[in-house]
Design a protein around this motif. Structure first.
Motif, PDB file in Angstrom:
ATOM      1  N   VAL A   1       0.855  -1.188   0.000  1.00 38.77           N
ATOM      2  CA  VAL A   1       0.000   0.000   0.000  1.00 38.77           C
ATOM      3  C   VAL A   1       0.890   1.236   0.000  1.00 38.77           C
ATOM      4  O   VAL A   1       1.829   1.329   0.803  1.00 38.77           O
ATOM      5  CB  VAL A   1      -0.935   0.030   1.222  1.00 38.77           C
TER       6      VAL A   1
ATOM      7  N   ILE B   1       1.257   5.676  -0.413  1.00 37.54           N
ATOM      8  CA  ILE B   1       0.734   7.044  -0.451  1.00 37.54           C
ATOM      9  C   ILE B   1       1.651   7.836  -1.365  1.00 37.54           C
ATOM     10  O   ILE B   1       2.878   7.750  -1.249  1.00 37.54           O
ATOM     11  CB  ILE B   1       0.736   7.692   0.945  1.00 37.54           C
TER      12      ILE B   1
ATOM     13  N   VAL C   1      -2.318   8.672   6.230  1.00 39.23           N
ATOM     14  CA  VAL C   1      -2.024   7.364   6.820  1.00 39.23           C
ATOM     15  C   VAL C   1      -3.316   6.645   7.176  1.00 39.23           C
ATOM     16  O   VAL C   1      -3.470   5.442   6.918  1.00 39.23           O
ATOM     17  CB  VAL C   1      -1.112   7.514   8.052  1.00 39.23           C
TER      18      VAL C   1
ATOM     19  N   ALA D   1      -4.933   5.135   4.094  1.00 36.59           N
ATOM     20  CA  ALA D   1      -4.242   3.927   3.646  1.00 36.59           C
ATOM     21  C   ALA D   1      -4.632   2.725   4.499  1.00 36.59           C
ATOM     22  O   ALA D   1      -4.948   1.640   3.974  1.00 36.59           O
ATOM     23  CB  ALA D   1      -2.727   4.140   3.693  1.00 36.59           C
ATOM     24  N   VAL D   2      -4.633   2.920   5.801  1.00 35.42           N
ATOM     25  CA  VAL D   2      -4.925   1.816   6.726  1.00 35.42           C
ATOM     26  C   VAL D   2      -6.401   1.422   6.656  1.00 35.42           C
ATOM     27  O   VAL D   2      -6.743   0.232   6.578  1.00 35.42           O
ATOM     28  CB  VAL D   2      -4.522   2.203   8.159  1.00 35.42           C
TER      29      VAL D   2
ATOM     30  N   LEU E   1       0.111   0.264   5.427  1.00 35.63           N
ATOM     31  CA  LEU E   1       0.926   1.234   4.704  1.00 35.63           C
ATOM     32  C   LEU E   1       2.348   0.698   4.612  1.00 35.63           C
ATOM     33  O   LEU E   1       2.954   0.342   5.620  1.00 35.63           O
ATOM     34  CB  LEU E   1       0.934   2.593   5.423  1.00 35.63           C
ATOM     35  N   ASP E   2       2.870   0.636   3.383  1.00 35.40           N
ATOM     36  CA  ASP E   2       4.216   0.128   3.147  1.00 35.40           C
ATOM     37  C   ASP E   2       5.139   1.142   2.488  1.00 35.40           C
ATOM     38  O   ASP E   2       6.358   1.053   2.638  1.00 35.40           O
ATOM     39  CB  ASP E   2       4.156  -1.109   2.231  1.00 35.40           C
TER      40      ASP E   2
ATOM     41  N   LEU F   1       5.716   5.347   1.172  1.00 39.38           N
ATOM     42  CA  LEU F   1       5.343   6.756   1.113  1.00 39.38           C
ATOM     43  C   LEU F   1       6.225   7.462   0.098  1.00 39.38           C
ATOM     44  O   LEU F   1       7.457   7.355   0.158  1.00 39.38           O
ATOM     45  CB  LEU F   1       5.509   7.435   2.472  1.00 39.38           C
TER      46      LEU F   1
ATOM     47  N   ALA G   1       4.025   8.490   8.611  1.00 41.39           N
ATOM     48  CA  ALA G   1       4.194   7.176   7.989  1.00 41.39           C
ATOM     49  C   ALA G   1       5.192   6.324   8.755  1.00 41.39           C
ATOM     50  O   ALA G   1       4.960   5.130   9.005  1.00 41.39           O
ATOM     51  CB  ALA G   1       4.644   7.345   6.542  1.00 41.39           C
TER      52      ALA G   1
ATOM     53  N   TYR H   1       3.762   4.938  11.983  1.00 39.17           N
ATOM     54  CA  TYR H   1       2.909   3.764  11.739  1.00 39.17           C
ATOM     55  C   TYR H   1       3.768   2.539  11.429  1.00 39.17           C
ATOM     56  O   TYR H   1       3.532   1.446  11.976  1.00 39.17           O
ATOM     57  CB  TYR H   1       1.941   4.029  10.578  1.00 39.17           C
TER      58      TYR H   1
END
Length: 310
Positions: free
Chosen positions: A7, A9, A73, A76-77, A83-84, A86, A124, A127
């Motif tokens: 994932v 952003i 964030v 995405a979640v 989230l992987d 950015l 990011a 997280y």
């Protein structure tokens, strides 16, 4: 190479370079959170991905405030489960010479580019660390931040600062397995379209033709698509050992920047797409990736002190 299950952003991805990055990440299998201040541009960007079979959603908000970073964030979640990756690309220009630049000109550019990169990466990385994600942070710099450019005091300061932050984050995030890199793209944009020097390149691109070799090879100047492959590569598991770097890309050219000169240059006919990067990037950059942080010689014995508590 695949980003299936990842994932991402991408800030400032409604159009231009940011959109190219988002589309390439989606093409490689990642779900993407689009970000732009323009709701129409954001919706169009999402549609360009979903219509091609990808997954995307949008957060329409200005980059800079912590609230936007947190919202990205969260999107995405909540939408894709994590989230992987950015990519911080959002930016704005307020070009003026030093003696004409206002406080607002300076603060606006610093707020979006530098503060916006900081707030988004902080959210990011927090997280990722808290959830054990060996994530990828990719921040977009500029040749202006490496070299300077007339009339761009604010932009040069922001882009140079981004590279400095990236090198610091590479140190701080290493233990968590999170990489942090800067990409320095050289590509056709709305701004270069107004510069007579690039007219032949821009005209060829508008006709759907390849830019002349002089631009692609000698200048390392290409399309936004040429800059997207390196972003996807750095987002992948293949680049797990690459961190703290400033990597330039444009046209057929790939560079690793030192301070202030590139230390390696390589070319690939047709541009550096993902397959070419996967096949050649390790060999091209072997022995040329830059160290992170200062290196100090051992202290002389008469200057050494016992560790605290001893």
């Amino acid at each position: 190479m695949s980003l299936e299950g990842k994932v991402a952003i991408v800030t400032g991805s409604g159009r231009g370079l940011g959109l190219a990055y988002a589309q390439e990440l989606a093409h490689q299998g990642a779900a993407v959170v689009i970000n732009d201040m323009d709701e129409t541009a954001a919706a169009s960007a999402v549609a360009s991905i979903t219509d091609a079979g990808g997954r995307a959603t949008a957060v329409v908000a200005p980059v800079g405030p912590t609230e936007t970073a947190d919202a990205l964030v969260k999107a995405a979640v909540d939408t894709f489960g994590g989230l992987d990756i950015l990519v911080t690309n959002a930016g704005v220009l307020r070009d003026r010479t030093l003696w004409k630049m206002t406080d607002d000109d300076f603060d606006t550019v610093i707020g979006v580019h530098l503060r916006g990169t900081f707030t988004c990466v902080r959210a990011a990385a927090t997280y990722m660390r808290e959830n054990g994600v060996a994530g990828r942070i990719i921040c977009i710099g500029s040749p202006t931040g490496q070299r300077g450019n007339f009339g761009q005091t604010n932009y040069a300061a922001a882009k140079a600062g981004i590279v400095g932050m990236v090198r610091t984050w590479a140190l701080e995030l290493k233990k968590a397995g999170i990489t942090a890199n800067a990409v320095i793209p050289v590509a056709a944009t709305a701004m270069t379209a107004t510069i007579p020097y690039f007219a032949a390149a821009m005209e060829a691109d508008s006709r759907g033709e390849a830019m002349p070799a002089f631009f692609r090879h000698d200048l390392g100047f290409g399309t936004s698509r040429d800059a997207a492959g390196i972003v996807a590569y750095l987002a992948s598991d293949a680049a797990a050992g690459v961190t703290g770097q400033a990597i330039g890309v444009g046209g057929d050219r790939l560079q690793v920047w030192s301070h202030p000169e590139p230390v390696v240059t390589a070319y690939h006919d047709g541009g550096w797409d993902v397959p070419a990067l996967e096949a050649e990037f390790p060999a091209v950059t072997e022995g040329s990736l830059q160290s992170v942080g200062e290196s100090f010689p051992p202290l002389p014995e008469d200057l050494q002190r016992p560790a605290p508590g001893r």
